[in-house]
Design an enzyme around this catalytic site. Sequence first.
Site, PDB file in Angstrom:
ATOM      1  N   ARG A 155     -46.739  52.180 -46.546  1.00  0.00           N
ATOM      2  CA  ARG A 155     -46.659  52.568 -45.147  1.00  0.00           C
ATOM      3  C   ARG A 155     -47.663  51.788 -44.295  1.00  0.00           C
ATOM      4  O   ARG A 155     -47.679  50.566 -44.358  1.00  0.00           O
ATOM      5  CB  ARG A 155     -46.821  54.086 -44.994  1.00  0.00           C
ATOM      6  CG  ARG A 155     -45.812  54.900 -45.811  1.00  0.00           C
ATOM      7  CD  ARG A 155     -44.370  54.598 -45.462  1.00  0.00           C
ATOM      8  NE  ARG A 155     -44.018  54.960 -44.122  1.00  0.00           N
ATOM      9  CZ  ARG A 155     -43.507  56.124 -43.749  1.00  0.00           C
ATOM     10  NH1 ARG A 155     -43.287  57.062 -44.654  1.00  0.00           N
ATOM     11  NH2 ARG A 155     -43.196  56.355 -42.495  1.00  0.00           N
TER      12      ARG A 155
ATOM     13  N   CYS B 229     -34.215  62.824 -67.671  1.00  0.00           N
ATOM     14  CA  CYS B 229     -33.624  62.423 -66.391  1.00  0.00           C
ATOM     15  C   CYS B 229     -32.545  61.368 -66.606  1.00  0.00           C
ATOM     16  O   CYS B 229     -32.671  60.497 -67.466  1.00  0.00           O
ATOM     17  CB  CYS B 229     -34.743  61.879 -65.496  1.00  0.00           C
ATOM     18  SG  CYS B 229     -34.188  61.112 -63.974  1.00  0.00           S
TER      19      CYS B 229
ATOM     20  N   CYS C  38     -29.820  59.230 -61.962  1.00  0.00           N
ATOM     21  CA  CYS C  38     -28.575  59.125 -61.193  1.00  0.00           C
ATOM     22  C   CYS C  38     -28.835  59.136 -59.690  1.00  0.00           C
ATOM     23  O   CYS C  38     -27.991  58.702 -58.896  1.00  0.00           O
ATOM     24  CB  CYS C  38     -27.632  60.261 -61.567  1.00  0.00           C
ATOM     25  SG  CYS C  38     -28.215  61.915 -61.094  1.00  0.00           S
TER      26      CYS C  38
END
Length: 676
Positions: free
Chosen positions: A197, A372, A375
Site C-alpha cells: 500500500r 485448502c 479455489c
Amino acid sequence: MTSKLLQPIQVGNLTFKNRIMFPPLTTGYEERDGSIGPRSLAFYTRLAQGGCSYIVIGDVAPVRTASPTPKLYDESQIEMYKKLADALHEYDCKVALQLFHPEYDVQGVGKMIMEAGIAGQLAAKAKAANDVEEAEKQQKICDELTKGAYAKLHHDMQHFVTEASVEQLTAIKNSIAQCARKAQKAGIDAIEIHGDRLLGSLCSTLLNHRTDNYGGSLENRTRYALEVLQAIKEAAPSMMVEYKLPIITVNPDGSLRGKGGLLEDEAVEFAKMLDAAGIDMIQVAQANHTGNMGDTIPPMGAVPYNWTLGACEKVKAVVSCPVATVGRVVSVEAGEKILEDGTADMIGYGRSLLTDPDIANKVDSGECIRECLNCNKGCVDAIQSRRYLSCVLNAENGDEETIFIKPCTETKNVAVVGAGLAGLEAARVAYKRGHTVTVFEKSDRLGGQINIASVPPRKDEILRSVQYYEKFLPGKVDIQLNHEPTMEELNGFDYVILAIGAHNMDLPMPVENSNVVSSWDILNGQEVSGKCVVLGGGLVGAETAEYLANKGLEVLIVEMMDKIAAQESETVLPLMEADFKEHNVQKFVNTRVSEIKDNVIYAENTKDETNVEITADTIVNALGSKKNVFDDSKLSVPFTYVGDCSGERTADIASAIRTGYKAANEIGNPQLDRVD
C-alpha cells in the site's frame, strides 16, 4: 520426534508456542464502523482455540477511512482491542495489528465523501418538504462531490505517493505511531508494518517518481518505511515489530507481478536495512497493488506451491531476525520441510486456517487435516464482492459464535445415501456428534461430481476435498461402496440423510440425427473428435471447453447469456481467458439455440436478432444439471435431503458442505425431520 511446526520460537520479546501463524487477511467480519465486534472476536478466538500461536489482524487503519477494514484511531476504541487480546491470550496466542495507510489522501477524499453525504441528506429533507428546487440543487451538489471524490481516489491511487507533501507523510507517520501506542495500551503483543500500500508504493520504482529525499535511490525510497519503524518503536517500545516485505516477482513470460514493493534483489538489500534498524521479524510476501487479487492470493494451478519461498530463502540468508513465509503453503508436510530446510522460521497458513482452524492441535494429536483447495471461491471472491470471508469447505467461517458441532443427546443409527461432498460432510459431522453412521454409495469410489470437476486444466487440486474424507472416515464410519440400499435397509435406521446428487440435464430443444454427448461423460473419460460445439457457457461448459481445447480439438462455446463462465472466480477467469485465446476457442454469447438437426445447431443472436447456424462433429451438452429424485414415500423413519437434491437448484461445493453439515448437526430436531 516433536513436529518442527510445534517447536516454540523467540521473536523479539515474545515467545510463540509454535511456528504456525495466521497472516493478515481482509475478513469483512468487522462492524460497519471498523470495530472488532462479536463476529470478529469469535473468528479469531476460534483460531486461537485451534492452537495457532500468532494471529495478525489485517489492514488496521490508524485514521478514519471509508475502507471496510478494522480501525484504531481513537482512545475509545482501545477497549475492544483489549477484549480481543484478552480472549486470544487465554489460549497462549499472541496477536498483532497490521498497520497500514491507504495510498491516497484519506482526509481529502473523506472530506468530499462527508460533504456529499450532507448534501444528500439535505436533498432528501428538501424533497420531503416538497421543495423541488432545493432538492435538485442539493442532489446535484451531492452527485458532483461523489464523482469528484472517486476521481480523486482514482488519481491518488496512481500518483499520491509522488505528490504527497512531506508534511502529509509526517502526519501519516505520526498517526501510525499513535495507533501503535494505543495498541500497546490495549495489550496487543505486536505490530506488523504493512509494507505494501502506501509504504510499498513509496519503495517502488514503478510507482514512486519523487525527486526529494523519498525518491530515486533505494536508500531514499525505503527511507519512509524505516522512519515509520523508528516511530513505532519510540511510541510503543514494549511491542514486537514485524515488517511485511512485499516482493515484486517475475512471471514466466517475463512480466512483473505486483507494483508496490521491491524487486527481489532490492528487497534483499532492504531486508538487511530493516535488520540493522532492529526489526524483530520479516514476513516475505508477494507484492500487491495490481488490481487483481489473484496476483497476491493465487488460485489453484496458477503458480507453484510455496512460490515466494525462493525470495524468502534469500532474505533469511542475510538477516539475523526470524523470517516468516506465506504463499500456497497448503500442507503440514510442506511447512515441516520449509522449517527443516531452514528457509523460514514461521509458516503463514492463511487460507489453510480458514479451511481447518485446528491445524496445530491436529498436528499434535495426529488427526488428519482438511486442506485448502486454493479455489478462491469463498475467500477472495467474497472479499471482492464485499461479502465476509469464508471457506467453501468450512460451514463455520464467520459464524463461529453460533455454528459449531453439537454433541448429540441421544445416539442414533444414521444412514447417509450418496458419497458426494454433501453426504461425506454429513457423515463426518454425524460421527463427530457421537452417532453411528453408515454411508451407502452406488459407485466404486467416494467424491461424486468432484471426480469429474477435477479433470479440467488446473483443477486437480480440488481432489483434496475428497482425500480428506478418505483419510478421516475409514474406521469411524461404515462405508459401503457399490451398494444402493433397499427401502427395507433404510427403514432399519433411526435417521436417513439423502445425498443422491444430480445428473446432466437433457437438452430442452428438439434434437434429430445428431452426435450429442454429455459434458459429464466427457469429463468421465469419453473420447470425442472433430469440431466440438459446447452448448452452455456456464462453469461446467467453460471448463469442458477448456479441457477439450487442451486436447487439441477445435472448440466453440454457445451461451445464451452475455458472459462465459459468469460463476467463475475473478482470480481464475483471466487464466481461463488466456487459455481460450491460446487455443482459439470461439465464443458465441447472447445466442439461443432453437433446434439441432443433422449436427447443425440452429440459433438466434438475441441481441441483434440475426440467425446463427453452426456445424459440429460433436455437440456437448453442458446446459446444467438437474437434481436426482428419490421416492421417499415408503420411508418410515425421519429423513432429510442435502446437496444437489435438496433444492430447486443444484448446489455448488459451499452449499453441499453447508447443507450436509447442518442436516447432521440437527439430527433429532423435530422441526427439521421429515416423515412422510
